[in-house]
Design a protein around this motif. Structure first.
Motif, PDB file in Angstrom:
ATOM      1  N   TYR B 324       0.965  -1.165  -0.010  1.00 43.43           N
ATOM      2  CA  TYR B 324      -0.039  -0.053   0.120  1.00 43.43           C
ATOM      3  C   TYR B 324       0.673   1.353   0.082  1.00 43.43           C
ATOM      4  O   TYR B 324       0.578   2.505  -0.312  1.00 43.43           O
ATOM      5  CB  TYR B 324      -1.008  -0.046   1.320  1.00 43.43           C
ATOM      6  CG  TYR B 324      -1.871  -1.006   1.365  1.00 43.43           C
ATOM      7  CD1 TYR B 324      -2.507  -1.786   0.296  1.00 43.43           C
ATOM      8  CD2 TYR B 324      -2.794  -1.240   2.543  1.00 43.43           C
ATOM      9  CE1 TYR B 324      -3.484  -2.566   0.299  1.00 43.43           C
ATOM     10  CE2 TYR B 324      -3.562  -2.270   2.762  1.00 43.43           C
ATOM     11  CZ  TYR B 324      -3.735  -2.955   1.735  1.00 43.43           C
ATOM     12  OH  TYR B 324      -5.063  -3.858   1.934  1.00 43.43           O
ATOM     13  N   GLU B 325       2.236   1.088   0.589  1.00 40.56           N
ATOM     14  CA  GLU B 325       3.120   2.307   0.759  1.00 40.56           C
ATOM     15  C   GLU B 325       3.560   2.539  -0.531  1.00 40.56           C
ATOM     16  O   GLU B 325       4.389   3.687  -0.641  1.00 40.56           O
ATOM     17  CB  GLU B 325       4.114   1.875   1.701  1.00 40.56           C
ATOM     18  CG  GLU B 325       3.729   1.764   3.262  1.00 40.56           C
ATOM     19  CD  GLU B 325       3.172   0.467   3.435  1.00 40.56           C
ATOM     20  OE1 GLU B 325       3.044  -0.414   2.564  1.00 40.56           O
ATOM     21  OE2 GLU B 325       2.630   0.377   4.723  1.00 40.56           O
ATOM     22  N   ALA B 328       3.139   6.327  -1.704  1.00 39.13           N
ATOM     23  CA  ALA B 328       3.679   7.169  -0.793  1.00 39.13           C
ATOM     24  C   ALA B 328       5.071   7.442  -0.901  1.00 39.13           C
ATOM     25  O   ALA B 328       5.632   8.519  -0.962  1.00 39.13           O
ATOM     26  CB  ALA B 328       3.164   6.883   0.637  1.00 39.13           C
ATOM     27  N   GLY B 356      -7.639   5.408  -1.858  1.00 40.04           N
ATOM     28  CA  GLY B 356      -7.974   5.491  -0.466  1.00 40.04           C
ATOM     29  C   GLY B 356      -7.003   4.556   0.197  1.00 40.04           C
ATOM     30  O   GLY B 356      -6.349   4.776   1.318  1.00 40.04           O
ATOM     31  N   LEU B 357      -6.601   3.652  -0.379  1.00 41.17           N
ATOM     32  CA  LEU B 357      -5.804   2.506   0.350  1.00 41.17           C
ATOM     33  C   LEU B 357      -4.301   3.037   0.086  1.00 41.17           C
ATOM     34  O   LEU B 357      -3.196   2.862   0.982  1.00 41.17           O
ATOM     35  CB  LEU B 357      -5.598   1.226  -0.544  1.00 41.17           C
ATOM     36  CG  LEU B 357      -7.000   0.286  -0.351  1.00 41.17           C
ATOM     37  CD1 LEU B 357      -6.689  -1.048  -0.828  1.00 41.17           C
ATOM     38  CD2 LEU B 357      -7.224   0.063   1.406  1.00 41.17           C
ATOM     39  N   VAL B 359      -3.613   6.263   0.336  1.00 45.96           N
ATOM     40  CA  VAL B 359      -3.454   7.256   1.254  1.00 45.96           C
ATOM     41  C   VAL B 359      -3.301   6.535   2.719  1.00 45.96           C
ATOM     42  O   VAL B 359      -2.460   6.912   3.610  1.00 45.96           O
ATOM     43  CB  VAL B 359      -4.824   8.182   1.595  1.00 45.96           C
ATOM     44  CG1 VAL B 359      -4.895   8.792   2.835  1.00 45.96           C
ATOM     45  CG2 VAL B 359      -5.048   9.239   0.470  1.00 45.96           C
ATOM     46  N   ARG B 360      -4.087   5.353   2.825  1.00 41.32           N
ATOM     47  CA  ARG B 360      -3.987   4.342   3.986  1.00 41.32           C
ATOM     48  C   ARG B 360      -2.182   4.006   4.135  1.00 41.32           C
ATOM     49  O   ARG B 360      -1.588   4.028   5.077  1.00 41.32           O
ATOM     50  CB  ARG B 360      -4.448   3.188   4.018  1.00 41.32           C
ATOM     51  CG  ARG B 360      -4.812   2.178   4.902  1.00 41.32           C
ATOM     52  CD  ARG B 360      -5.367   0.927   4.736  1.00 41.32           C
ATOM     53  NE  ARG B 360      -5.555   0.340   5.771  1.00 41.32           N
ATOM     54  CZ  ARG B 360      -7.179   0.188   6.345  1.00 41.32           C
ATOM     55  NH1 ARG B 360      -7.795   0.584   5.572  1.00 41.32           N
ATOM     56  NH2 ARG B 360      -7.318  -0.583   7.378  1.00 41.32           N
ATOM     57  N   GLY B 361      -1.808   4.189   2.926  1.00 46.73           N
ATOM     58  CA  GLY B 361      -0.224   3.613   2.945  1.00 46.73           C
ATOM     59  C   GLY B 361       0.737   4.972   3.023  1.00 46.73           C
ATOM     60  O   GLY B 361       2.004   4.975   2.957  1.00 46.73           O
ATOM     61  N   GLY B 362       0.193   6.050   3.229  1.00 49.01           N
ATOM     62  CA  GLY B 362       0.856   7.321   3.472  1.00 49.01           C
ATOM     63  C   GLY B 362       0.898   8.538   2.379  1.00 49.01           C
ATOM     64  O   GLY B 362       1.656   9.384   2.708  1.00 49.01           O
ATOM     65  N   ARG B 365      -3.689  13.068   0.792  1.00 47.94           N
ATOM     66  CA  ARG B 365      -4.927  13.202   0.030  1.00 47.94           C
ATOM     67  C   ARG B 365      -4.856  13.703  -1.195  1.00 47.94           C
ATOM     68  O   ARG B 365      -5.502  13.479  -2.277  1.00 47.94           O
ATOM     69  CB  ARG B 365      -5.956  13.603   0.890  1.00 47.94           C
ATOM     70  CG  ARG B 365      -6.373  12.808   2.070  1.00 47.94           C
ATOM     71  CD  ARG B 365      -7.448  13.805   2.952  1.00 47.94           C
ATOM     72  NE  ARG B 365      -8.018  12.491   3.853  1.00 47.94           N
ATOM     73  CZ  ARG B 365      -9.260  11.822   3.384  1.00 47.94           C
ATOM     74  NH1 ARG B 365      -9.796  12.220   2.716  1.00 47.94           N
ATOM     75  NH2 ARG B 365      -9.586  10.928   4.298  1.00 47.94           N
TER      76      ARG B 365
END
Lengths: 413, 453
Positions: B324-325, B328, B356-357, B359-362, B365
């Motif tokens: 997920y990162e 990021a 969304g995922l 963003v979950r990974g950093g 937005r």
């Protein structure tokens, strides 16, 4: 250099998490404090506390009523839920790499092989088990996959342990059966049609019934007992109600066939995937059959071309017990995350509470393990998931996971 | 091999002979004029939260569209609505640009066949079924511009096509949704792939080394073809015979056609960058699962990344370190990042989940929303037309019930070039948004790997 850049970056993410902890991960005495605690046994508790003693939940309540013993390690989170339950998966059998050597979920040498046990095929160390654990999934019903008429047995494990023995809750829970085009064979092999599938299943169940009758007739006389037959033994356990027949059926006509079979042989039935179940709610409700609903991102082709995001809400409204599953497809991704599946139901007609129930208490109840997991109640296993916000939001993180009272993840995921 | 290739060329030339040959264009059989928008009168959308992407969000904004274009955007007190303009009250809603998907396989596609690993002359547009329900689902997900690509089972499986989802009326063929280049040609890139997907029995490569060798060999041939064409100048008699494969690679080397390169593993990514440098082609790195391992190198090469984000890693060896990162880390390193559906891998209706995922990974937005819009538009060379709510750009936008990255938010309407192409309030459209009886009947796209282990 690059690696350290990443590590720094990831560390900075971790530092933002709300998890406050210093003690060793193995600490057994823990208090979990949440701004909202969804116990799934009664209303959510604002500023709630769950006390964990020797692996079990010893107290649950609001922070002003429950004293946290001084020696206990305290974890804090915005939202606390029971550890999540994936109602049907192949994780541990269908390995992450999707290479021949890690794919144990489907044996295609024969269409009917109920004798195969899930415990003999489960790799507790597959990376996907850890992946799910860190997302808050603490219990999975897993085993042989859909794809053959009868592909083998399933079991229930927790997402911990070095061995399947460490992880087990139930070593044999059900027998996986598929009534869809996926389980049909080409050419001269059987089953090649829907009619043949049912014919073969009926033949098997009749043989199992006869096997039981012979066993009963033999009574205590060992010389008269029929020779042991692992296939018939397993199907006999289905007929005796000890194991469930988990029937993967998406078309309405296949769901009807499953119900017809159940009426004839009176075994405990669970409908699996069930894309068109919304067209059959009265029949399913009347039969008293629960449903493990397919994931939202299954490809909508073939038998599943009519699938809908709203099926969970429709089944719930009809009074049919439902649980959400990560499911099985033999390509990317090798597992889905049941949390995201429940989130889609919450966005498509189910209440937050009912959506969370599909991966906690309702899943536990259908699986018959609600005496141990599925809700935060005194005496139950201390399986908890901690989040820094609404667990259904994609942008929320799972910040901590406990299984049997042990903190098994503190990563910000 | 030579025979069959020239046979194919003859066949295609025969079909195409009605059209006139435009330099750097292989698609002269259909009208060179882009299907036009039919928006008849100006409309002002008033009261929504506007997320223009190219500047800060505007609360209580006004968006005016006319003739299929955005004509004005701003806060309620800064934009004058001309008298007589139809006004739509959208207070409480959020409006952002239509989403740009840099990597999709909808439409029952199939381009290159199993005869050869490198087939740049094959066009995916010749395989698209515009009645495939995937288009309706894409609109329901808020997508308006797509790069439809052939699969990754070849080193090059053919030409991609950039489309606009002009579905206010059912299009009759791909010609009505295809985007045109300035020279009248069909806008699109070239699909290439490395790693394990294109590996196979000969003539397909068995190793990564052989894969790169085969690609280099073709580009060197194309360079010679290019030199012969240049040397011939205007003298038709000296020109080499037309070769659809080589002329496509020439377009690529001349920067007229972007390479969209499937690549997951860190070393495969570096191989793409190496080949891109050698032959001077522009490239979008597609999938980039291990991009987090070589983010600095990617940023230094200024190679844009279109990233796949899915629920879990694996499914094949080259995706086992998918994280997920990834977005990021790439953002942090300064790389340009878009996100794609890879639809059939993820469902277009849940495109926002991928962001969304991320963003979950950093990922920030802002960058995540840009990754669904303007960043993707740039990777398709369409940033002057789509990707932000900017006056002069196409009136492609979506009306949302709330925060774009919330799972609870619904795409209520999707507008393409000033016309409403999806309306969740219309039961016919809603069927595709949520699914249900009659929503399917898709064709399975021709992939290398789906259904295999």
């Amino acid at each position: 250099m690059k690696r350290s850049t990443l590590r720094l970056f990831l560390l900075s993410i971790v530092a933002c998490g709300a998890l406050v902890s210093q003690a060793t991960p193995a600490a057994a005495q823990v208090a979990v404090r949440g701004k909202i605690v969804h116990t799934m046994a009664g209303d959510p508790i604002a500023d709630g506390v769950v006390i964990v003693t020797d692996g079990k939940i010893s107290a649950v309540g609001s922070a002003d009523q429950i004293a946290i013993p001084e020696s206990y390690r305290v974890l804090q989170a915005a939202v606390v839920t029971p550890g999540l339950i994936d109602a049907h998966s192949v994780v541990g059998l269908g390995g992450m790499d999707n290479q021949d050597q890690d794919q144990e979920q489907l044996e295609s040498s024969k269409p009917i092989q109920p004798g195969m046990r899930a415990v003999d095929a489960y790799n507790a160390k597959d990376p996907l088990v850890e992946w799910l654990r860190r997302m808050g999934i603490t219990t999975v019903h897993t085993g042989h996959a859909p794809g053959e008429l009868i592909s083998g047995q399933t079991m229930i494990v927790k997402t911990v342990g070095n061995t399947v023995e460490d992880a087990l809750i139930t070593d044999a829970w059900g027998v996986a059966c598929t009534l869809s085009a996926d389980a049909q064979k080409a050419g001269t092999q059987s089953p090649g049609t829907r009619g043949k599938m049912i014919s073969m299943l009926r033949q098997q169940l009749i043989e199992a019934r006869e096997y039981l009758a012979k066993q009963a007739a033999a009574g205590g006389d060992a010389s008269k007992q029929p020779s042991r037959n692992l296939r018939l033994e397993t199907l006999a356990r289905v007929l005796q109600g000890e194991l469930r027949l988990i029937v993967t059926a998406d078309r309405g006509q296949d769901i009807a066939s499953a119900l017809r079979l159940q009426e004839e042989f009176k075994f405990p039935l669970v409908l699996d995937s069930a894309a068109e179940s919304y067209t059959m709610t009265e029949e399913i409700k009347t039969a008293g059959v629960p449903v493990f609903l397919h994931p939202s991102m299954y490809r909508s082709v073939g038998d599943r071309e009519n699938m809908s995001f709203e099926t969970a809400a429709k089944l719930k409204a009809a009074g049919i017990p439902i649980a959400l599953q990560s499911g099985y497809e033999n390509y990317v991704p090798k597992t889905r995350v049941a949390l995201f599946e429940a989130a889609i139901t919450a966005a498509n007609g189910l209440s937050f509470r009912d959506a969370l129930a599909t991966i906690t208490i309702d899943a536990a109840t259908i699986l018959g393990i609600n005496d141990r997991v599925g809700s935060l109640e005194v005496g139950k296993d201390a399986d908890l998931a901690l989040y820094d916000g609404d667990p259904f939001e994609y942008t929320t993180h799972c910040i901590g996971v406990l299984i049997d009272g042990k903190v098994v993840s503190e990563e910000v995921r | 091999m030579l025979l069959s290739k020239s046979g194919l060329t003859c066949l295609l030339v025969g079909i195409l002979s009605v059209g006139c040959w435009v330099a750097a264009s292989t698609d002269a059989a259909i009208s060179p004029v882009e299907h036009s928008s039919k928006q008849e009168a100006a409309i002002a959308f008033v009261g929504a939260r506007l997320i223009p992407i190219d500047r800060e969000p505007i609360e209580n904004g006004v968006l005016i569209i006319n003739g299929g274009k955005i004509t004005a955007i701003g806060s309620a007190d800064s934009v004058r609505i001309p008298a007589g303009t139809q006004t739509v009250n959208v207070s409480g809603k959020t409006i952002m640009p239509g989403l740009v998907d840099t990597h999709s396989h909808i439409g029952g596609i199939g381009a290159a066949d199993g005869s050869n690993p490198i087939q740049p002359g094959v066009r995916v547009m010749d395989s698209i079924n515009v009645r495939d329900s995937g288009f309706k689902r894409a609109l329901a997900g808020g997508l308006t511009t797509l790069n439809i690509m052939p699969g990754s089972g070849h080193l090059s499986s053919g030409q991609t096509v950039y489309v606009k989802l002009r579905f206010s009326e059912q299009p009759a063929s791909v010609a009505e949704i295809a985007i045109r280049r300035d020279d009248g040609g069909i806008a699109g890139g070239l699909k290439m792939a490395n790693g394990t997907n294109p590996q196979g029995d000969p003539p397909f490569p068995g190793t990564r080394g052989k894969a790169a060798y085969l690609v280099r060999e073709q580009f060197i041939k194309a360079r010679e073809y290019q030199q012969k064409l240049a040397a011939a100048g205007d003298d038709e008699s000296k020109k080499p015979p037309r070769d659809l494969d080589l002329e496509t690679l020439v377009e690529v080397m001349e920067g007229k056609r972007m390479v969209h390169h499937h690549t997951h593993r860190h070393d495969d990514i570096m191989t793409v960058l190496r080949l891109s440098e050698e032959f001077g082609f522009r490239v979008v790195l597609q999938h980039v699962s291990e991009g987090w391992k070589v983010a600095r190198e990617i940023a230094a090469a200024k190679a844009p990344c279109s990233v796949i984000v899915i629920d879990s890693p694996g499914g094949k060896l080259e995706a086992r370190d998918m994280r997920y990162e990834t977005c990021a880390v790439l953002e942090h390193a300064g790389a340009r990042v878009a996100i794609h559906t890879d639809d059939w891998i993820t469902d277009s209706r849940l495109f926002f989940r991928s962001a969304g995922l991320a963003v979950r990974g950093g990922m920030s937005r802002e960058a995540a929303l840009e990754a669904l819009t303007l960043a993707g538009a740039e990777m398709l060379d369409l940033q002057d037309r789509v990707g932000s709510l900017t006056p002069g750009k196409d009136a492609d936008f979506i009306i949302l019930s709330g925060d774009p990255l919330s799972v609870y938010t619904k795409v209520e309407q999707t507008w393409v070039e000033g016309r409403k192409a999806f309306d969740r309030a219309d039961p016919k459209d809603r069927l595709y948004a949520v699914g249900g009886y009659g929503a399917g009947h898709d064709q399975q796209p021709y992939f290398c790997c789906f259904g295999h282990q």
